[in-house]
Design a protein around this motif. Structure first.
Motif, mmCIF file in Angstrom:
data_model
loop_
_atom_site.group_PDB
_atom_site.id
_atom_site.type_symbol
_atom_site.label_atom_id
_atom_site.label_comp_id
_atom_site.label_asym_id
_atom_site.label_seq_id
_atom_site.Cartn_x
_atom_site.Cartn_y
_atom_site.Cartn_z
ATOM 1 N N VAL A 152 -0.319 5.834 18.243
ATOM 2 C CA VAL A 152 0.528 4.898 17.492
ATOM 3 C C VAL A 152 0.309 5.094 15.995
ATOM 4 O O VAL A 152 1.268 5.162 15.219
ATOM 5 N N ALA A 153 -0.947 5.201 15.589
ATOM 6 C CA ALA A 153 -1.264 5.326 14.160
ATOM 7 C C ALA A 153 -0.639 6.586 13.572
ATOM 8 O O ALA A 153 -0.189 6.600 12.424
ATOM 9 N N LYS A 154 -0.583 7.644 14.375
ATOM 10 C CA LYS A 154 0.004 8.885 13.904
ATOM 11 C C LYS A 154 1.517 8.747 13.695
ATOM 12 O O LYS A 154 2.090 9.285 12.758
ATOM 13 N N LYS A 155 2.158 8.006 14.601
ATOM 14 C CA LYS A 155 3.607 7.868 14.520
ATOM 15 C C LYS A 155 4.037 6.865 13.451
ATOM 16 O O LYS A 155 5.123 6.966 12.901
ATOM 17 N N ILE A 156 3.212 5.819 13.216
ATOM 18 C CA ILE A 156 3.575 4.786 12.243
ATOM 19 C C ILE A 156 2.445 4.710 11.228
ATOM 20 O O ILE A 156 1.594 3.817 11.281
ATOM 21 N N PRO A 157 2.434 5.637 10.263
ATOM 22 C CA PRO A 157 1.250 5.770 9.414
ATOM 23 C C PRO A 157 0.957 4.568 8.521
ATOM 24 O O PRO A 157 -0.195 4.321 8.206
ATOM 25 N N HIS A 158 1.988 3.788 8.125
ATOM 26 C CA HIS A 158 1.669 2.680 7.204
ATOM 27 C C HIS A 158 1.250 1.426 7.938
ATOM 28 O O HIS A 158 1.012 0.415 7.320
ATOM 29 N N MET A 159 1.176 1.465 9.243
ATOM 30 C CA MET A 159 0.784 0.241 9.949
ATOM 31 C C MET A 159 -0.734 0.120 9.968
ATOM 32 O O MET A 159 -1.444 1.093 10.205
ATOM 33 N N ASN A 160 -1.208 -1.085 9.714
ATOM 34 C CA ASN A 160 -2.635 -1.344 9.719
ATOM 35 C C ASN A 160 -3.074 -1.630 11.164
ATOM 36 O O ASN A 160 -2.867 -2.720 11.672
ATOM 37 N N VAL A 161 -3.665 -0.615 11.809
ATOM 38 C CA VAL A 161 -3.999 -0.782 13.230
ATOM 39 C C VAL A 161 -5.396 -1.370 13.436
ATOM 40 O O VAL A 161 -5.796 -1.631 14.561
ATOM 41 N N ASN A 162 -6.126 -1.593 12.347
ATOM 42 C CA ASN A 162 -7.471 -2.156 12.489
ATOM 43 C C ASN A 162 -7.639 -3.448 11.686
ATOM 44 O O ASN A 162 -8.719 -3.766 11.229
ATOM 45 N N GLY A 163 -6.565 -4.166 11.495
ATOM 46 C CA GLY A 163 -6.631 -5.378 10.698
ATOM 47 C C GLY A 163 -6.904 -6.609 11.536
ATOM 48 O O GLY A 163 -7.555 -6.554 12.581
ATOM 49 N N ARG A 164 -6.372 -7.716 11.061
ATOM 50 C CA ARG A 164 -6.582 -8.980 11.766
ATOM 51 C C ARG A 164 -5.961 -8.933 13.170
ATOM 52 O O ARG A 164 -6.440 -9.567 14.090
ATOM 53 N N PRO A 316 2.466 -12.240 10.271
ATOM 54 C CA PRO A 316 2.039 -11.033 10.991
ATOM 55 C C PRO A 316 2.684 -9.762 10.459
ATOM 56 O O PRO A 316 2.080 -8.685 10.537
ATOM 57 N N LEU A 317 3.895 -9.865 9.894
ATOM 58 C CA LEU A 317 4.549 -8.659 9.366
ATOM 59 C C LEU A 317 3.723 -8.070 8.229
ATOM 60 O O LEU A 317 3.440 -6.868 8.214
ATOM 61 N N VAL A 318 3.308 -8.907 7.278
ATOM 62 C CA VAL A 318 2.553 -8.347 6.144
ATOM 63 C C VAL A 318 1.125 -8.001 6.561
ATOM 64 O O VAL A 318 0.483 -7.152 5.956
ATOM 65 N N GLU A 319 0.639 -8.644 7.623
ATOM 66 C CA GLU A 319 -0.681 -8.279 8.133
ATOM 67 C C GLU A 319 -0.631 -6.876 8.754
ATOM 68 O O GLU A 319 -1.520 -6.056 8.553
ATOM 69 N N LEU A 320 0.428 -6.610 9.511
ATOM 70 C CA LEU A 320 0.570 -5.293 10.137
ATOM 71 C C LEU A 320 0.989 -4.229 9.127
ATOM 72 O O LEU A 320 0.605 -3.069 9.236
ATOM 73 N N PHE A 321 1.830 -4.628 8.175
ATOM 74 C CA PHE A 321 2.332 -3.669 7.174
ATOM 75 C C PHE A 321 2.044 -4.213 5.775
ATOM 76 O O PHE A 321 2.936 -4.772 5.126
ATOM 77 N N PRO A 322 0.832 -4.047 5.285
ATOM 78 C CA PRO A 322 0.516 -4.550 3.937
ATOM 79 C C PRO A 322 1.471 -3.999 2.886
ATOM 80 O O PRO A 322 1.749 -4.655 1.886
ATOM 81 N N ILE A 323 2.021 -2.805 3.148
ATOM 82 C CA ILE A 323 2.925 -2.171 2.190
ATOM 83 C C ILE A 323 4.204 -2.992 1.982
ATOM 84 O O ILE A 323 4.871 -2.882 0.972
ATOM 85 N N PHE A 324 4.545 -3.856 2.963
ATOM 86 C CA PHE A 324 5.759 -4.670 2.839
ATOM 87 C C PHE A 324 5.519 -5.963 2.052
ATOM 88 O O PHE A 324 6.452 -6.730 1.826
ATOM 89 N N SER A 325 4.280 -6.215 1.648
ATOM 90 C CA SER A 325 3.975 -7.553 1.150
ATOM 91 C C SER A 325 4.686 -7.884 -0.157
ATOM 92 O O SER A 325 4.871 -9.038 -0.484
ATOM 93 N N ARG A 326 5.093 -6.872 -0.921
ATOM 94 C CA ARG A 326 5.756 -7.178 -2.189
ATOM 95 C C ARG A 326 7.275 -7.105 -2.095
ATOM 96 O O ARG A 326 7.969 -7.262 -3.085
ATOM 97 N N LEU A 327 7.791 -6.869 -0.897
ATOM 98 C CA LEU A 327 9.249 -6.844 -0.734
ATOM 99 C C LEU A 327 9.813 -8.247 -0.885
ATOM 100 O O LEU A 327 9.219 -9.217 -0.429
ATOM 101 N N LYS A 328 10.988 -8.321 -1.489
ATOM 102 C CA LYS A 328 11.677 -9.617 -1.561
ATOM 103 C C LYS A 328 12.601 -9.746 -0.359
ATOM 104 O O LYS A 328 13.264 -8.792 0.023
#
Lengths: 413, 94
Positions: A152-164, A316-328
């Motif tokens: 999964v981590a290889k296919k979706i590189p920006h996803m945080n697979v070891n977070g909360r 959960p979206l920003v937890e899984l994808f921290p990169i999305f946290s600044r999107l409006k």
């Protein structure tokens, strides 16, 4: 007029000002063989298949607003068929099979994109659930791949697979994906009208005339109409229409929300779903992230959900994808979904003769649009459901033969 | 509907509460004698009105008690909250 390269070039000489309207606005005739109530994808599709496959000539679709203005235009456009039970697998996979040929069948690009869908597993229990469902999918001939964390981590590189919310693995369906929801309604409307179906917009049904237990007519805001058969495909307002015909349904109507972000460059090339932390996300071709989650738990027809549900899906979206946290986030909206006790639809006969119903799709009707329309058209034409539709009768709530996709945890749409 | 008036605690934020569906549904006295259809209707079939709805809520993050709410499902406006066991309020046609 057929949409083709030839016609595109031809119309360019007149600066694209002479394209025919995709569908017209005819007046309501006094009598029809079949009237479909509800001009969403399922209703328009039903009319299309009735005309095309069963040769019914005199059909009308009545829509109280504008076509595709209800739940067809309010969903997150996800298409998949990896359901647990055999009955659901048959129904939803019938839909995916039709999706694959839909653009050429309708001569309208519905932008069906089989980009693959990942169902995330966050715990040992989730891994067991996706494994069970994955093997059930294999047995039903539905493509499913059970992936571990590294895959999964290889296919979706920006996803945080070891977070909360650690991602231990995922169930991947490669044939799953998205489609352009408006185009589905427009494509079916145009194709249905080409076969002679009258599409009547701004026409709300106010009453259902029944004589000796058989439906004989409808009272609408554009006048009365005589009918031989009626198919109700109303989504959120199922109970309201059923009450007009004198019966009730095992349905609660609740708000379901979705939202989209500002458009960004391509960042997510698949659909992500998580039942446990309850969020799903994909990126539209325009670049917006399309995000959805669960429905509110109270009945409502307000087409507005509660704010805490938005927070519940964004966290959960920003937890899984921290990169999305600044999107409006640009827009959020709600639709009213008709939820059944087992989260499976109701397709088939009603206590009133020649009055058929296709409802209860709850939070996941869009993916089923062509399949639902196809089996319902046959149900209306023959007066009996076919093998795919039969398990979804209203009677299952008396016999106890529920198709329980709620407990099967495949229902976060 | 952002504030709910709990009959025991007073006005609190909606997020403290959970809705549990239609109220005033009586369990049949004689389950073994009624038909499958009657039992199915009791278990699954609901009014689901577009308009005034009577429903059960719990104050999960407060007193944890159950109570009933009379609410309009079109506007989400709460008309009345009342304790379990109290009579169903009349719907006025104003």
């Amino acid at each position: 007029m057929k949409y083709s390269l030839y016609n595109l070039v031809k119309n360019s000489f007149s600066y694209h000002e002479n394209w025919e309207k995709a569908w017209s606005s005819p007046d309501l005739k006094p009598e029809y063989d079949v009237v479909i109530v509800g001009g969403g994808g399922h209703g328009l599709g039903t009319a299309y298949y009735l005309a095309k496959e069963f040769g019914v000539k005199n059909i009308a679709v009545l829509e109280k607003g504008w076509i595709g203005g209800g739940n067809t235009g309010r969903n997150t456009t996800i298409i998949r068929s990896n359901y647990l039970w055999d009955e659901s697998a048959a129904l939803y996979n019938h839909a995916v099979n039709l999706w694959e040929g839909l653009s050429s069948e309708l001569n309208f690009n519905v932008m069906f994109s089989q980009r693959g869908l990942f169902h995330l597993a966050h715990s040992v229990h989730d891994m067991q659930e996706i494994t069970r469902r994955g093997y059930s999918n294999y047995l039903n001939g539905i493509d499913a791949e059970i992936l571990n964390q590294d895959q999964v981590a290889k296919k979706i590189p920006h996803m945080n697979v070891n977070g909360r919310y650690p991602v231990l693995g995922a169930l991947l369906q490669r044939r799953a994906g998205t489609a352009r929801h408006d185009a589905v309604a427009w494509g079916y409307a145009r194709a249905a009208e080409n076969l002679g179906v009258d599409i009547i917009q701004n026409c709300e049904v106010k009453g259902i005339d029944i004589s000796n237990g058989k439906v004989v007519g409808l009272q609408t805001t554009k006048g009365a109409v005589k009918v031989d058969k009626v198919g109700l495909v109303p989504a959120g307002h199922s109970s309201v229409l059923a009450n007009m015909a004198g019966f009730s349904l095992p349905i609660n109507s609740v708000p379901l929300q979705a939202l989209v972000s500002e458009p960004v460059k391509p960042i997510l090339d698949c659909v992500i779903m998580s039942n446990s932390v309850h969020v799903y996300v994909s990126q539209s071709d325009k670049g917006e992230l399309v995000v959805g989650a669960g429905s509110d738990a109270y009945n409502s027809y307000s087409q507005r959900g509660s704010f805490d549900m938005i927070e519940h899906m964004m966290a959960p979206l920003v937890e899984l994808f921290p990169i999305f946290s600044r999107l409006k986030m640009l827009r959020s909206w709600g639709g009213i979904v008709d939820v059944t006790p087992d989260r499976s639809p109701i397709i088939g006969k009603t206590p009133v003769k020649d009055l058929f119903i296709n409802c209860g799709w709850g939070t996941g009707g869009f993916k089923a649009t062509p399949g639902s329309a196809h089996v319902f058209a046959e149900t209306v034409f023959r007066g009996e459901p076919n093998d795919i539709a039969a398990p979804f009768s209203l009677e299952r709530h008396f016999s106890g033969a529920l198709v329980d996709e709620a407990a099967a945890a495949a229902v976060a749409h | 509907m952002f504030i709910i008036n709990c009959p025991y605690c007073g006005e609190r934020d909606q997020t403290e509460f959970t809705c549990h569906g239609e109220a005033h549904i009586a369990r049949p006295d004689n389950p073994s004698e009624i038909s499958d259809e009657e039992w199915g209707r009791y278990l699954f079939f609901r009014e689901n009105p577009k308009g005034t709805h009577f429903e059960r809520w719990t104050h999960d993050h407060g007193c944890r008690r159950w109570f009933n709410v009379m609410r309009d499902t079109v506007t989400d406006q709460i008309i009345k909250t009342y304790k379990m066991g109290e009579a169903k309020p009349e719907i006025s046609n104003e």
